[in-house]
Design a protein around this motif. Sequence first.
Motif, PDB file in Angstrom:
ATOM      1  N   SER A   1      36.902  52.521  32.298  1.00  0.00           N
ATOM      2  CA  SER A   1      37.208  51.714  31.019  1.00  0.00           C
ATOM      3  C   SER A   1      37.044  49.904  31.151  1.00  0.00           C
ATOM      4  CB  SER A   1      38.706  51.462  30.999  1.00  0.00           C
ATOM      5  OG  SER A   1      39.449  51.339  32.028  1.00  0.00           O
ATOM      6  N   SER A   2      36.653  49.709  32.273  1.00  0.00           N
ATOM      7  CA  SER A   2      36.245  48.295  32.403  1.00  0.00           C
ATOM      8  C   SER A   2      34.525  48.311  32.369  1.00  0.00           C
ATOM      9  CB  SER A   2      36.685  47.557  33.778  1.00  0.00           C
ATOM     10  OG  SER A   2      38.291  47.595  33.646  1.00  0.00           O
TER      11      SER A   2
ATOM     12  N   ARG B   1      31.301  30.466  32.263  1.00  0.00           N
ATOM     13  CA  ARG B   1      32.748  30.657  33.281  1.00  0.00           C
ATOM     14  C   ARG B   1      32.292  30.283  34.424  1.00  0.00           C
ATOM     15  NH1 ARG B   1      31.966  36.318  31.232  1.00  0.00           N
ATOM     16  NH2 ARG B   1      33.842  37.127  30.278  1.00  0.00           N
TER      17      ARG B   1
ATOM     18  N   GLY C   1      38.500  45.455  39.545  1.00  0.00           N
ATOM     19  CA  GLY C   1      37.103  45.795  40.101  1.00  0.00           C
ATOM     20  C   GLY C   1      36.684  44.777  40.931  1.00  0.00           C
TER      21      GLY C   1
ATOM     22  N   ALA D   1      40.666  43.127  35.917  1.00  0.00           N
ATOM     23  CA  ALA D   1      40.470  44.627  35.710  1.00  0.00           C
ATOM     24  C   ALA D   1      40.530  45.482  36.672  1.00  0.00           C
ATOM     25  CB  ALA D   1      39.010  44.760  35.093  1.00  0.00           C
TER      26      ALA D   1
ATOM     27  N   THR E   1      31.964  47.455  41.312  1.00  0.00           N
ATOM     28  CA  THR E   1      32.538  48.993  41.318  1.00  0.00           C
ATOM     29  C   THR E   1      33.867  48.602  40.301  1.00  0.00           C
ATOM     30  OG1 THR E   1      31.985  49.622  43.201  1.00  0.00           O
ATOM     31  CG2 THR E   1      33.500  50.863  42.295  1.00  0.00           C
ATOM     32  N   VAL E   2      33.846  49.446  39.201  1.00  0.00           N
ATOM     33  CA  VAL E   2      35.122  49.358  38.391  1.00  0.00           C
ATOM     34  C   VAL E   2      35.514  50.787  37.833  1.00  0.00           C
ATOM     35  CG1 VAL E   2      34.461  47.025  37.367  1.00  0.00           C
ATOM     36  CG2 VAL E   2      33.241  48.859  36.337  1.00  0.00           C
TER      37      VAL E   2
ATOM     38  N   ALA F   1      38.439  37.460  35.991  1.00  0.00           N
ATOM     39  CA  ALA F   1      38.091  38.406  34.777  1.00  0.00           C
ATOM     40  C   ALA F   1      37.788  39.732  35.673  1.00  0.00           C
ATOM     41  CB  ALA F   1      36.762  38.257  34.374  1.00  0.00           C
TER      42      ALA F   1
ATOM     43  N   SER G   1      36.362  35.514  38.925  1.00  0.00           N
ATOM     44  CA  SER G   1      37.165  36.296  39.675  1.00  0.00           C
ATOM     45  C   SER G   1      38.450  36.791  38.921  1.00  0.00           C
ATOM     46  CB  SER G   1      37.486  35.617  41.129  1.00  0.00           C
ATOM     47  OG  SER G   1      38.091  34.260  40.949  1.00  0.00           O
TER      48      SER G   1
ATOM     49  N   PRO H   1      32.246  47.971  30.205  1.00  0.00           N
ATOM     50  CA  PRO H   1      31.695  46.926  29.524  1.00  0.00           C
ATOM     51  C   PRO H   1      31.819  45.546  29.951  1.00  0.00           C
ATOM     52  CG  PRO H   1      32.969  48.540  28.211  1.00  0.00           C
ATOM     53  CD  PRO H   1      33.142  48.936  29.537  1.00  0.00           C
ATOM     54  N   LEU H   2      32.981  45.208  30.617  1.00  0.00           N
ATOM     55  CA  LEU H   2      33.317  44.067  31.266  1.00  0.00           C
ATOM     56  C   LEU H   2      32.376  43.760  32.548  1.00  0.00           C
ATOM     57  CD1 LEU H   2      35.128  41.311  31.578  1.00  0.00           C
ATOM     58  CD2 LEU H   2      36.563  42.862  33.211  1.00  0.00           C
TER      59      LEU H   2
ATOM     60  N   ARG I   1      22.635  51.330  26.615  1.00  0.00           N
ATOM     61  CA  ARG I   1      22.908  50.412  25.766  1.00  0.00           C
ATOM     62  C   ARG I   1      23.706  49.040  26.131  1.00  0.00           C
ATOM     63  NH1 ARG I   1      27.904  49.875  23.752  1.00  0.00           N
ATOM     64  NH2 ARG I   1      28.648  51.391  24.832  1.00  0.00           N
TER      65      ARG I   1
ATOM     66  N   ARG J   1      22.254  45.222  25.910  1.00  0.00           N
ATOM     67  CA  ARG J   1      23.205  43.885  25.309  1.00  0.00           C
ATOM     68  C   ARG J   1      23.463  42.993  26.455  1.00  0.00           C
ATOM     69  NH1 ARG J   1      28.735  45.836  22.970  1.00  0.00           N
ATOM     70  NH2 ARG J   1      29.100  46.056  24.796  1.00  0.00           N
TER      71      ARG J   1
ATOM     72  N   GLN K   1      37.143  31.629  36.821  1.00  0.00           N
ATOM     73  CA  GLN K   1      37.169  32.802  35.671  1.00  0.00           C
ATOM     74  C   GLN K   1      36.301  34.003  35.958  1.00  0.00           C
ATOM     75  OE1 GLN K   1      35.429  29.729  32.791  1.00  0.00           O
ATOM     76  NE2 GLN K   1      37.619  29.205  31.956  1.00  0.00           N
TER      77      GLN K   1
ATOM     78  N   GLU L   1      28.997  42.843  31.178  1.00  0.00           N
ATOM     79  CA  GLU L   1      28.807  41.722  30.564  1.00  0.00           C
ATOM     80  C   GLU L   1      29.015  40.539  31.588  1.00  0.00           C
ATOM     81  OE1 GLU L   1      29.943  39.962  27.452  1.00  0.00           O
ATOM     82  OE2 GLU L   1      30.662  37.751  28.477  1.00  0.00           O
TER      83      GLU L   1
END
Lengths: 452, 695
Positions: free
Chosen positions: B135-136, B101, B115, B113, B131-132, B109, B107, B138-139, B239, B243, B105, B142
Amino acid sequence: MDSRRRLASLVGLAGILAATAVATAQEPARIAFETYQLPNGLTVILAPDRTTQVVAVDVWYDVGSRNEARGRTGFAHLFEHMMFQGSANVKKAEHFQLIERAGGNMNGSTNEDRTNYYEALPSNRLNLGLWLEADRMRSLAITDSNFANQREAVKEERRLRVDNQPYAGALFEGVYALADSTGCFPYAHSIIGSMDDLNAAKTPDVKAFFDLYYAPNNATLTVVGDFDTPATKALIQQYFGDIPRAPEAPPVECRSAFGTGAIRKVWPDPKASLPGVVLAYRVPEYRSNDMPVIELLATILGQGESSRINRTVVREKKLAQGAFVFANLFGPRRGPGNILALAISNTGVSPDSLEAGMAAEFARLVQEGVTEAELTKAKNAYRTQLITQQQQALNKAEALQGASMFLGDPEAVNTNWKRFLAVTVADVKRVAALYLRPENSLVLLITPGGTP
Amino acid sequence: MSSMFRGAAAALLVLTGAAPLSSQDYPKTPPAPGPLTPAPFPPFRESVLPNGLRLLVVESHKQPVVSISLSFPAGASVDPPGKEGLASMAAGLLTKGAGRRTADQISDAIEGAGGSLSAGAGADFLAINSTVLTSSLPLAFELLGDVAVRPTFPGSEIELLRTQSLSGLQVALTQPETIADRAFRRAIYGAHPYSRSEVPASVKAITREDLVRFHRTRLRPGGALLVVAGDVTLAEARRLALRAFQGWTGVSAAVTPFPTLPARPRTELLLVHRPGSVQSNIVVGNLTYPATDPRTYAATVANQVLGGGAASRLFMTLREEKSWTYGAYSGFVRRKGMGNFSATTEVRTEVTDSALRELMRQLERIGSEAVPAVELDAAKGSITGSYPLSIESADQVANAVANARLYGLPADYVQTYRVRIGAVTAEQVQAVARATIRPRAAAIIVVGDGAKIYDRIKDIAPVSIVDPEGKPLTPEDLAPKAVRVDLDLAALAVRRDSFVVRFNGAEAGWMRGVLEKTPDGWRYIEDTRLGAFVVQTTTLELDATGAMKAVKQTGKVQGQDAAIDVSYAGGRAKGTASAPDPQTGQIKRITLDTAVAAGTLDDNSVQALVPAFRWAPGAKWTFNVLSAGQGEIKPWTLAVTGTEQVTVGTGQVEAYKAELSGPSAPLVLWVSTAKPHLLLKIAIAGQPLEFTRVP
């Protein structure tokens, strides 16, 4: 893991590719509250939450710079200072010492529409917060020396905040050129007011202003957080119940909505070392159906690294070292508002080039509208901000107050967000074309240094 | 009756529906506190991942929000000498390109969301924060994995950030607070990295290799701490972390332990001379102890009493009682290796010595006298009362927990904070104050106008003087050495000056001057018009030697009347003036009656006398100038810096380029090398405003 979380993680993964996943239905939690009025006209909103150990006491007086007449500007803001100077049972400066000793924080502010005073405290000091607000509502000490002192303090504040801070003058005063001074003087002058008006004011004027506006029938008291409702109602009755009401305040006259026509001014700024540009457009009052669209539009244009202005004007073309776009910088109002952009030049960039770069981005948005992805981003930002802010009692109190004054009903705090989520790409295009027109604009070219 | 009983009695009164409360029951004094509500810290669970990353999860499901903080032992203290600013720059670049990215890309992403994702470095640690909404999450993980493990440090982003840092530094380095803070750290930390700060040279010296190496050696899972707070469980966080940080191995390079520094034997004062400063910035302090020292609770209470806020001793005396300042505060700063204590205030120049003496008196008092019980309880109440406000939101919780772990505070620091503060005694407060505050062996920094304050502070402690760049000065350097300019009077002749004023290349006004002969000397009349902002006429009367006799100015500046009427006689300048303050733009009205040394010029006379200066390459003059509008006499320096061609009308003229420092905005002048030496052009340093001669 419940199915919603599973869906969330799937959506989250998909979001990596789509970059703007529509987050699952993460709604702001409902704020439960009740509202009632004392016989003396004081409106009370109570929103208990026994899961926290914090309580916020927040009083809004329905008075701001909009209530000032010509020759009498700056009174509302001056009052905000006077309110910390002591009352019948509170010595000068004792207010903030008492709150600090309790471990709380407090402040007040004035804008065009309202003056607020608030304290956030550990919940076992609720009675202190209520009592301090009641004492100054009932018995503010207005003396010649107090008034003179605070007038000096206001001048000093003006020097520090407006005159000494680069670019502040344009924001605190310059933007008012957008408004129509003849038809709508209430919204056409600055909150801090004119030093000449303040110098000419006399103590009896100030006392009359206080008596009229700082009264229970002109105020709303909101309490949020860890408290017992019956005990709190009793305390409120005990402290505020016998404060007499005042005559109804005169209505605010704002006949024409806006001034009309493009305005362009050079704004010299002795404190700025680099040129800047303010680009502002007139927009309607806060409760207009177009306002949620305008707020989302401001996010897309100029908030965050991925905003249009940041991408093109700051990063790509390197015209500005920084820029932002905001709707109603000083808060919602019942009168006409504005959407404004402020950009500060990079070294060697003329204000004209910077202005051209900014205007081009606004024009492009009018021409092309926004993408679904951008709109989703703005809605997600709005929702996240709403939810994160609601973690704090004081923010909830302010939200209830704002809903009550600007949307006519505190319950709007639980429903207003839906108006934002319902905005479409077509709405944005329509609203942009309607308001972001050059003939509806103000351009301030901020020039560094005053006179040679 | 204790407050608990009073509170209970009040509650009983309400519940039993006792007689309705009337206004006679309105309390005339602040009501007493109710019983303290327990403020339990949310439970937290710890786990260590196979790659050595420590994971700490604090669960709170009140709102669907999660706050993440990933920290490394890699702060400014590990910047190599000559490359100060490296940790900070590396932190700023992590989000500007990582994995596949680009910055845009990333910012897109995170902001898509709704966040936030950012990174910064302090003295001891570098932290990446996000801070999100739940629901975000996992993003967020990542992206966190990408920016922490595989940042790409693109060249264009490095240069953009470098430019921004240099601009910010340029402004910061002129601020007296920054000058004072840097001087203080240099004074107490000696040769240790905590004493160093980024400067333009060090920021320019940082290379891409430095950044890559910094990341490779110092941002590794071993030694790092991941705190996740909010609407999440340990299992889920683990978890997602496994990942996101898959394949990430290694241990962050060790940080050199803090060496033993020689104890300061006595108090020393460093005066940083900032000519013309209207205020003095004062810092007084010392080294304290490493972050793990158990005296931290007693120190917090001591600080609250001394200078922790508006109810503190420093605030109450220096501000409330004496009105010397808007604020006076103190603080204990935590550092992994060695912390520090400092008391700071900013005061008007005239009261610098009084304020400093009072400050020292308070620092002495806190260590020599036991704090009275009432004051001690109030301070403790303030700290314990604020505790629930400090843990309301997920990111507040994440920061509190991360801080405690990173600094090696006791495992239950956050949960037991209130109780431990409550248990602090007056003896403990006095002991920690005596051990750490030490006013008789402290470093005192004063940043201000040495010319006005040196004589009054030199007996407080042994003084050394420097300029803001650190160059040593002597007391003699503080007094301006101005001399009467040796003018070539034969070069003065009747003349006309005409200038066009351009702002950013566009014509904005004009300035015209006329030098006339009078029976006893000369008269220079200058008219200036700058748009609608400045409409001014200035008349100078000079004697035959070019010395000042009188100055009159009339006109308007930004719509306000500005006028000067000053005459010079018998070594004094007397009269009235109203002119805009160069700092604030507000019109100041003053009466003048001041002694002026022979050879003092008016701020308008330089222009009148330009042809009479003995212009030559390398020429330099320092002379006193009375700026009547400000009522100020200051030395100005005019120095020839070179020769260049200047466009006048359609031709080119060779000119001396000279810098005039002393006026509120330094000027650059171009004067023809050929006689008569005419002023060809004036520019205001760093601004797009120019006056050019019209032939």
